[in-house]
Design an enzyme around this catalytic site. Structure first.
Site, PDB file in Angstrom:
ATOM      1  N   GLU A 428      -6.135   4.708  -0.500  1.00 23.31           N
ATOM      2  CA  GLU A 428      -5.389   3.701  -1.240  1.00 23.31           C
ATOM      3  C   GLU A 428      -5.808   2.313  -0.756  1.00 23.31           C
ATOM      4  O   GLU A 428      -5.793   2.035   0.434  1.00 23.31           O
ATOM      5  CB  GLU A 428      -3.892   3.964  -0.983  1.00 23.31           C
ATOM      6  CG  GLU A 428      -3.021   2.771  -1.076  1.00 23.31           C
ATOM      7  CD  GLU A 428      -1.639   3.004  -0.422  1.00 23.31           C
ATOM      8  OE1 GLU A 428      -1.428   4.031   0.244  1.00 23.31           O
ATOM      9  OE2 GLU A 428      -0.793   2.133  -0.593  1.00 23.31           O
ATOM     10  N   ASP A 501      -0.744   5.241   2.833  1.00 29.48           N
ATOM     11  CA  ASP A 501       0.153   4.707   3.859  1.00 29.48           C
ATOM     12  C   ASP A 501       1.298   5.673   4.131  1.00 29.48           C
ATOM     13  O   ASP A 501       1.740   6.388   3.237  1.00 29.48           O
ATOM     14  CB  ASP A 501       0.753   3.370   3.392  1.00 29.48           C
ATOM     15  CG  ASP A 501      -0.300   2.270   3.371  1.00 29.48           C
ATOM     16  OD1 ASP A 501      -1.358   2.459   4.000  1.00 29.48           O
ATOM     17  OD2 ASP A 501      -0.053   1.236   2.723  1.00 29.48           O
ATOM     18  N   ASP A 503       4.351   5.477   4.166  1.00 30.95           N
ATOM     19  CA  ASP A 503       5.651   4.946   3.745  1.00 30.95           C
ATOM     20  C   ASP A 503       5.970   5.466   2.342  1.00 30.95           C
ATOM     21  O   ASP A 503       5.223   6.267   1.787  1.00 30.95           O
ATOM     22  CB  ASP A 503       5.646   3.411   3.784  1.00 30.95           C
ATOM     23  CG  ASP A 503       4.579   2.808   2.875  1.00 30.95           C
ATOM     24  OD1 ASP A 503       3.951   3.566   2.098  1.00 30.95           O
ATOM     25  OD2 ASP A 503       4.365   1.593   2.942  1.00 30.95           O
ATOM     26  N   ASP A 505       5.877   4.027  -0.560  1.00 31.52           N
ATOM     27  CA  ASP A 505       4.856   3.719  -1.569  1.00 31.52           C
ATOM     28  C   ASP A 505       3.665   4.657  -1.443  1.00 31.52           C
ATOM     29  O   ASP A 505       3.120   5.130  -2.436  1.00 31.52           O
ATOM     30  CB  ASP A 505       4.356   2.269  -1.412  1.00 31.52           C
ATOM     31  CG  ASP A 505       5.368   1.290  -1.985  1.00 31.52           C
ATOM     32  OD1 ASP A 505       6.253   1.748  -2.742  1.00 31.52           O
ATOM     33  OD2 ASP A 505       5.277   0.090  -1.658  1.00 31.52           O
TER      34      ASP A 505
END
Ligand code: 28G
Length: 639
Positions: A428, A501, A503, A505
């Protein structure tokens, strides 16, 4: 024990039969992995379900006991205890010690449920360290015990019960010398038992887990049966109309039940079952359904001028866009064909489903013109989009045919050309992509950076999907093609690693990527080529020494070991971009040190897989949060 028994010729045959099961368990239950272990439960529960289908039982209780033995209780008639005239033993003992005993019920009723091979109680008995059966009938309680399939106590009356109480209870402990896995997975049993309850309307199935005091009993009980199944599958989607279309009938000995409803997505989710067993490869029942659906809607659309004379017929795909449907047939002697023997072959199932659905759907559409109009209009839009998609797709096809060496520009490919050695990291963001390119072992690791959020394929029509740059890049990089063109032998990397990541998102992007792969190249997941990278959450530094923690628990563990004091430097990684190339290599990419989670799917409860994705992808916010939190807790995305 041997003094109690005078082994007759038949009994010796019984022993030989069960010995065959223990020698080749895979032949009878598919495998001795976790799958086979769970299969034992389904075999026993199936017998209770048969008793329910015969109309004598309405509640089944399944308990996972502390020692991973299983208890199944039903309130049916209670297995017969009278002596079997030929075998000279109680009928219940025949059921548990005779291979294939009771396969088909006589007298008009038929055995409709049944597991992978439909071999029943004696196979479970043969593969259990011990098994005990208790029967409640005629005011008495009977009990018998077996060990590794062999009778160790004769059937005894152990007490009295009320005359009105009746039923069967079986407890078995899978043989640890046969199964590679002996611990039951609560979620696997939960999903399959829920599915069974949906498929048998009115039947109450209770699941208890005695290993975990915190876990509350679950109860699955659906008066609406597969109508509620469809509602459940659509629960995190927007239905296009409130009705669940339902057809039911029996033709030529085939009992047919179909339930369906459209939602605003573009993908079809139809699940078919034969005698309560999922048939992912479909077969005649599915063909009959599709034929009836296409014919009925085209007839209706023509008759009501929703489709003009000069316009082409709607295709089945057009009508099934956004459709959630359950097709359930029950028949006495299902024949399975095809390479994996998983496709229903009985031609009477085709005509039965076709006639039941054609007749009742025609009636429904006439009675519900607003619903009919909504479905026809959606199908016509799908028809137009499909024409546009065909153009776009032809274009991409021609391109790859012409310049088949032209891999995406952003791809940093690896030098090794043997797919078995090769991995591709889907990363990403451009900045993390840059670090990954520097960090990688360029021999075997390829990097494909993707910009921002990728297209949600659940929310876009095909023409838009084929035009999307990130999706095109992945398709060409993987090399397999998609859908009908899919060819696994062309896969360029045997590990496809999604690196996002750590997290919410990042989890969302991973899921978008997984959804794309699942919808367009499901074989990649089925065959275990897809992985999730696990970047660390924390970096801890003390006296020039460095530790990485991949969870809060691990952070606490490390701090406990090195001491909590002010010389600790703790960095919370917010994204991959915060790591330099070396750190990224050490923590997430080095095959010697990294953690990879393989993405898997359990086909036993296939309708749940779909749900995992739609829950994340749908518009409704609440179910989505629940899913992300659940995975955060368990630390993986095992779909
Ligand atoms: C608790 C776990 C699993 C069962 C019954 C009830 C009957 C039965 C089962 O009969 C042999 C063949 C056809 C009659 C049938 C009882 C008729 C009268 C039964 C179970 C004999 C099997 N009374 N409940 N088998 N039939 N539950 N639960 O296995 O002719 S198996």
């Amino acid at each position: 024990m041997s003094s109690d028994f005078d082994y007759s010729a038949e009994q010796i045959q019984v022993l030989e039969g069960l010995e065959a099961v223990r020698k080749r368990p895979g032949m009878y239950i598919g495998s001795t992995s976790s799958r086979g272990l769970h299969h034992l439960v389904y075999e026993i529960v199936d017998n209770s379900v048969d008793e329910a289908l015969a109309g004598f039982c309405d509640t089944i209780e399944v308990s996972i006991n502390k020692d991973n033995s299983i208890t199944v209780i039903d309130n049916g008639r209670g297995m017969p205890v009278d002596e079997h005239p030929k075998m000279k033993m109680p009928a219940v003992e025949v059921i548990f010690t005779q291979l294939h005993a009771g396969g088909k019920f006589g007298g008009g009723a038929y055995k409709v449920s049944g597991g992978l091979h439909g071999v029943g109680a004696s196979v479970v008995n043969a593969l259990s360290d011990w098994l005990e059966v208790t029967i409640f009938r005629d005011g008495k309680i009977y009990k018998q015990r077996y060990e590794k399939g062999i009778t160790v106590s004769e059937l005894k009356v152990i007490g009295n019960c009320k005359k009105s109480q009746h039923g069967s209870m079986v407890t078995f402990k899978p043989d640890g010398t046969i199964f590679e896995e002996t611990v039951y997975d609560y979620d696997i049993l939960k999903q399959r038992l829920r599915e069974m309850a949906f498929l048998t309307k009115g039947l109450k199935i209770i699941l208890k887990d005695e290993r975990d005091e915190e876990r509350e009993d679950r109860e699955f009980h659906y008066q609406g049966g597969i109508k509620e199944f469809v509602q459940y599958l659509n629960r995190s989607k927007e239905a296009l109309y409130p009705n669940i279309i339902y057809c039911e009938g029996k033709v030529d000995g085939v009992a047919v039940e179909v339930a369906m409803q459209h939602n605003d997505s573009y993908t079809e989710s139809t699940y078919s079952f034969v005698n309560n067993i999922n048939t992912p490869e479909g077969g005649t029942h599915m063909a009959g359904f599709r034929n009836a659906l296409t014919k009925t809607f085209n007839d209706y659309a023509r008759k009501n001028s929703l489709l003009k004379e000069k316009e082409a017929n709607l295709t089945g795909d057009d009508i099934r866009e956004g459709l959630t449907a359950i097709i359930s047939v029950k028949l006495e002697d299902p024949q399975f064909e095809g390479q994996t023997k998983q496709k229903l072959g009985n031609s009477e199932a085709r005509s039965a489903v076709d006639s039941v659905v054609s007749e009742q759907l025609t009636y429904f559409l006439e009675q519900n013109p607003q619903v009919a109009k909504i479905i026809c209009e959606k199908s016509i839009l799908a028809q137009r989009a499909r024409a546009a998609a065909r153009k776009a797709r032809d274009l991409t096809r021609r391109k790859t045919a012409l310049e088949n060496t032209s891999l995406p520009g952003k791809l940093a490919d690896c030098t090794d050309k043997n797919p078995e050695n090769c991995e591709i990291y889907i990363v990403e963001g451009d900045s993390a992509g840059g670090s990954a390119k520097t960090a990688r072992s360029r021999n075997t690791q390829a990097i494909l950076p993707l910009r921002g959020k990728i297209l949600n394929v659940e929310k876009a029509r095909l023409d838009k999907i084929y035009a999307n740059a990130e999706i095109k890049a992945m398709i060409t990089a993987f090399g397999t093609g998609i859908h009908d063109d899919f060819d696994i032998s062309k896969l360029r990397y045997h590990k496809i690693i999604l690196m996002t990541d750590a997290d919410v998102d990042g989890a969302h992007i991973s899921t978008l990527l997984l959804t794309f792969i699942y919808r367009f190249m499901p074989e990649l997941i089925k065959q275990g080529y897809v992985y999730l990278a696990q970047p660390p959450l924390y970096k801890i530094e003390k006296n020039k020494k460095v530790w990485y923690a991949y969870s809060d628990e691990e952070l606490n563990q490390i701090l406990k070991e090195i001491g909590r004091d002010s010389s600790n430097k703790i960095q919370r990684y917010k994204g991959l971009g915060e790591m330099d190339a070396e750190q990224l290599w050490e923590t997430t990419m080095d095959p010697e040190r990294r953690i990879l989670l393989r993405v898997t799917m359990d086909e036993a409860a296939s309708s749940e897989i779909d749900l995992t994705f739609t829950t994340l992808m749908g518009d409704k916010v609440e179910p989505r949060r629940e899913f992300i939190e659940m995975n955060a807790k368990y630390g993986n995305l095992d779909v």
